[in-house]
Design an enzyme around this catalytic site. Structure first.
Site, PDB file in Angstrom:
ATOM      1  N   GLU A  50      39.623  26.964  22.904  1.00  0.00           N
ATOM      2  CA  GLU A  50      40.229  28.003  22.083  1.00  0.00           C
ATOM      3  C   GLU A  50      40.843  29.122  22.921  1.00  0.00           C
ATOM      4  O   GLU A  50      41.117  30.211  22.417  1.00  0.00           O
ATOM      5  CB  GLU A  50      39.189  28.568  21.117  1.00  0.00           C
ATOM      6  CG  GLU A  50      38.694  27.549  20.105  1.00  0.00           C
ATOM      7  CD  GLU A  50      37.721  28.140  19.113  1.00  0.00           C
ATOM      8  OE1 GLU A  50      38.167  28.756  18.134  1.00  0.00           O
ATOM      9  OE2 GLU A  50      36.511  27.983  19.334  1.00  0.00           O
ATOM     10  N   SER A 105      37.874  26.451  15.449  1.00  0.00           N
ATOM     11  CA  SER A 105      39.285  26.122  15.232  1.00  0.00           C
ATOM     12  C   SER A 105      39.511  24.665  14.850  1.00  0.00           C
ATOM     13  O   SER A 105      40.582  24.115  15.071  1.00  0.00           O
ATOM     14  CB  SER A 105      40.122  26.464  16.481  1.00  0.00           C
ATOM     15  OG  SER A 105      40.122  27.850  16.715  1.00  0.00           O
ATOM     16  N   TYR A 156      47.189  26.747  13.031  1.00  0.00           N
ATOM     17  CA  TYR A 156      47.976  27.461  14.038  1.00  0.00           C
ATOM     18  C   TYR A 156      49.422  26.998  14.158  1.00  0.00           C
ATOM     19  O   TYR A 156      50.193  27.609  14.884  1.00  0.00           O
ATOM     20  CB  TYR A 156      47.279  27.355  15.403  1.00  0.00           C
ATOM     21  CG  TYR A 156      45.869  27.873  15.353  1.00  0.00           C
ATOM     22  CD1 TYR A 156      45.616  29.214  15.105  1.00  0.00           C
ATOM     23  CD2 TYR A 156      44.784  27.023  15.526  1.00  0.00           C
ATOM     24  CE1 TYR A 156      44.316  29.698  15.037  1.00  0.00           C
ATOM     25  CE2 TYR A 156      43.475  27.498  15.463  1.00  0.00           C
ATOM     26  CZ  TYR A 156      43.256  28.832  15.217  1.00  0.00           C
ATOM     27  OH  TYR A 156      41.969  29.303  15.150  1.00  0.00           O
ATOM     28  N   ARG A 186      33.415  36.145   8.859  1.00  0.00           N
ATOM     29  CA  ARG A 186      34.169  35.435   7.827  1.00  0.00           C
ATOM     30  C   ARG A 186      33.362  34.233   7.395  1.00  0.00           C
ATOM     31  O   ARG A 186      32.885  33.470   8.242  1.00  0.00           O
ATOM     32  CB  ARG A 186      35.538  34.977   8.342  1.00  0.00           C
ATOM     33  CG  ARG A 186      36.506  34.605   7.195  1.00  0.00           C
ATOM     34  CD  ARG A 186      37.774  33.967   7.674  1.00  0.00           C
ATOM     35  NE  ARG A 186      37.568  32.569   8.025  1.00  0.00           N
ATOM     36  CZ  ARG A 186      38.041  31.994   9.132  1.00  0.00           C
ATOM     37  NH1 ARG A 186      38.725  32.695  10.017  1.00  0.00           N
ATOM     38  NH2 ARG A 186      37.809  30.717   9.372  1.00  0.00           N
ATOM     39  N   ASP A 208      33.334  30.795   5.126  1.00  0.00           N
ATOM     40  CA  ASP A 208      34.216  29.811   4.502  1.00  0.00           C
ATOM     41  C   ASP A 208      33.421  28.980   3.502  1.00  0.00           C
ATOM     42  O   ASP A 208      32.430  28.340   3.869  1.00  0.00           O
ATOM     43  CB  ASP A 208      34.830  28.899   5.571  1.00  0.00           C
ATOM     44  CG  ASP A 208      35.585  29.679   6.650  1.00  0.00           C
ATOM     45  OD1 ASP A 208      35.925  30.852   6.404  1.00  0.00           O
ATOM     46  OD2 ASP A 208      35.839  29.114   7.729  1.00  0.00           O
ATOM     47  N   GLU A 227      31.373  26.912   6.724  1.00  0.00           N
ATOM     48  CA  GLU A 227      31.114  27.414   8.070  1.00  0.00           C
ATOM     49  C   GLU A 227      31.173  28.935   8.043  1.00  0.00           C
ATOM     50  O   GLU A 227      31.622  29.537   7.063  1.00  0.00           O
ATOM     51  CB  GLU A 227      32.151  26.882   9.070  1.00  0.00           C
ATOM     52  CG  GLU A 227      32.116  25.383   9.285  1.00  0.00           C
ATOM     53  CD  GLU A 227      33.149  24.912  10.294  1.00  0.00           C
ATOM     54  OE1 GLU A 227      33.834  25.759  10.902  1.00  0.00           O
ATOM     55  OE2 GLU A 227      33.290  23.688  10.462  1.00  0.00           O
ATOM     56  N   ASN A 276      32.326  32.338  10.752  1.00  0.00           N
ATOM     57  CA  ASN A 276      33.031  32.719  11.979  1.00  0.00           C
ATOM     58  C   ASN A 276      32.597  34.116  12.369  1.00  0.00           C
ATOM     59  O   ASN A 276      32.936  35.091  11.683  1.00  0.00           O
ATOM     60  CB  ASN A 276      34.545  32.675  11.766  1.00  0.00           C
ATOM     61  CG  ASN A 276      35.081  31.272  11.668  1.00  0.00           C
ATOM     62  OD1 ASN A 276      35.539  30.705  12.646  1.00  0.00           O
ATOM     63  ND2 ASN A 276      35.012  30.690  10.475  1.00  0.00           N
ATOM     64  N   GLY A 318      39.751  34.622  13.677  1.00  0.00           N
ATOM     65  CA  GLY A 318      41.072  34.863  14.244  1.00  0.00           C
ATOM     66  C   GLY A 318      41.572  36.263  13.942  1.00  0.00           C
ATOM     67  O   GLY A 318      41.377  36.783  12.846  1.00  0.00           O
TER      68      GLY A 318
END
Length: 327
Positions: free
Chosen positions: A15, A155, A227, A265, A267, A282, A284, A288
């Protein structure tokens, strides 16, 4: 008086490029009248650079120690997973974002599942691969399709959607190219919803408006969709008030269950039918941070521009500057 900040980015993992993108966006949105920023880059080979200049690790540590705050804009192993945070704790310098435990636990999808399930949250059924074969009993329990994932990578690197058990060995080999710990997880059919959590200075924890991901021309929200285009975000997601409130409550619950600080974050999947308990996919611990990323977009929609969001994250951890000499 400007706040002296070390912006650390790059990292020894897949990443690296994502981290560079986050750091460039952070740097572009930091107010130069408020912050005196020193860039600290970790190359993929482990070489440290300060202000573009190659330095040995002791010099990089000295630079970080002499800041008012460190902003680790790192994703994945050797950065988001608590290792750098442990180093910063040892140096005694304040830093933005999650601490050692939350970073390590949140980076490991298997540990995350165990902690959240123990707190009463719903997670997808899964199994940790012990060898190269999945017992028939586990195949029957999970059913098809399944997702094969590296346990400690982000990612969507190394993730495969498996629709036939004959595809499993290749998927496991791919995942093990990123981590020797591999997860096989039952696929959840439903809407993909992200919720951002922000801790304000003073300790108030708030969940933002839910974001719904719609993937176009892809089978799931993989690296390319994230991305290189191929995904659309709707903020706020078209949800009824009760579902929105439930998702926000569960996101804050996950924040507290993992011992998070600053930001997170979460999900989710909303199972087909749109009712019932959401499934945590998941988390984070450092999502990002480009202007196009979910976390800043969610808070932009909530009335907090990116520059103000960065100010809030920094204000939550900075200490008053003293005049004593630092040896």
């Amino acid at each position: 008086m400007r706040t002296r900040m070390a912006l650390v980015y790059g990292g020894r993992n897949g990443e690296h490029a994502v981290s560079r993108g986050s750091a460039a966006s952070i740097l572009a949105h930091l107010d130069p009248g408020r912050y005196e920023v020193t860039e600290v880059l970790i190359e993929q080979d482990g070489q440290w650079r300060v202000g573009g200049r190659p330095v040995a690790l002791p010099e990089a540590l000295r630079v970080m120690r002499d800041q008012d705050v460190v902003f680790p804009a790192l994703h994945g192993a050797y950065g988001e997973d608590g290792r750098l945070q442990a180093l910063l704790e040892w140096l005694g310098v304040p830093y933005v974002g999650n601490g050692v435990f939350a970073g390590a636990a949140g980076m490991d999808k298997i540990v995350t599942k165990k902690l959240l399930a123990a707190d009463g949250m719903r997670v997808a059924e899964s199994v940790t691969m012990e060898g190269d074969d999945l017992p028939l009993s586990e195949q029957r329990r999970l059913g098809l399709p399944v997702f094969v994932k590296p346990a400690r990578a982000g990612s969507s690197l190394g993730v495969t959607k498996v629709r036939d058990w004959e595809q499993l060995p290749a998927a496991v080999r791919l995942a093990r190219g990123f981590d020797d710990k591999v997860l096989v997880e039952r696929a959840i059919t439903g809407r993909e919803i992200d919720v951002a959590v922000l801790e304000h200075p003073g300790g108030r924890v708030e969940a933002g408006p839910p974001l719904e991901i719609t993937v176009t021309e892809r089978t799931f929200f993989d690296y390319d969709a994230k991305y290189r285009g191929g995904a659309a975000f709707e903020i706020p997601a078209a949800l009824d008030a009760a579902t929105t409130k439930l998702l926000q409550e569960r996101a804050v619950q996950a924040f507290r269950a993992l011992g998070c600080r600053g930001l997170l974050r979460v999900d989710f999947f909303l199972p087909a039918g749109g009712t019932g308990e959401p499934v945590v996919n998941e988390v984070n611990t450092f999502p990002g941070m480009t202007a196009e990323s979910q976390f800043p977009q969610i808070w932009q929609r909530a009335g907090i521009p990116f520059a103000a969001l960065l100010d809030l994250l920094v204000a939550g951890v900075t200490r008053p500057r003293t005049t004593e000499a630092r040896g």
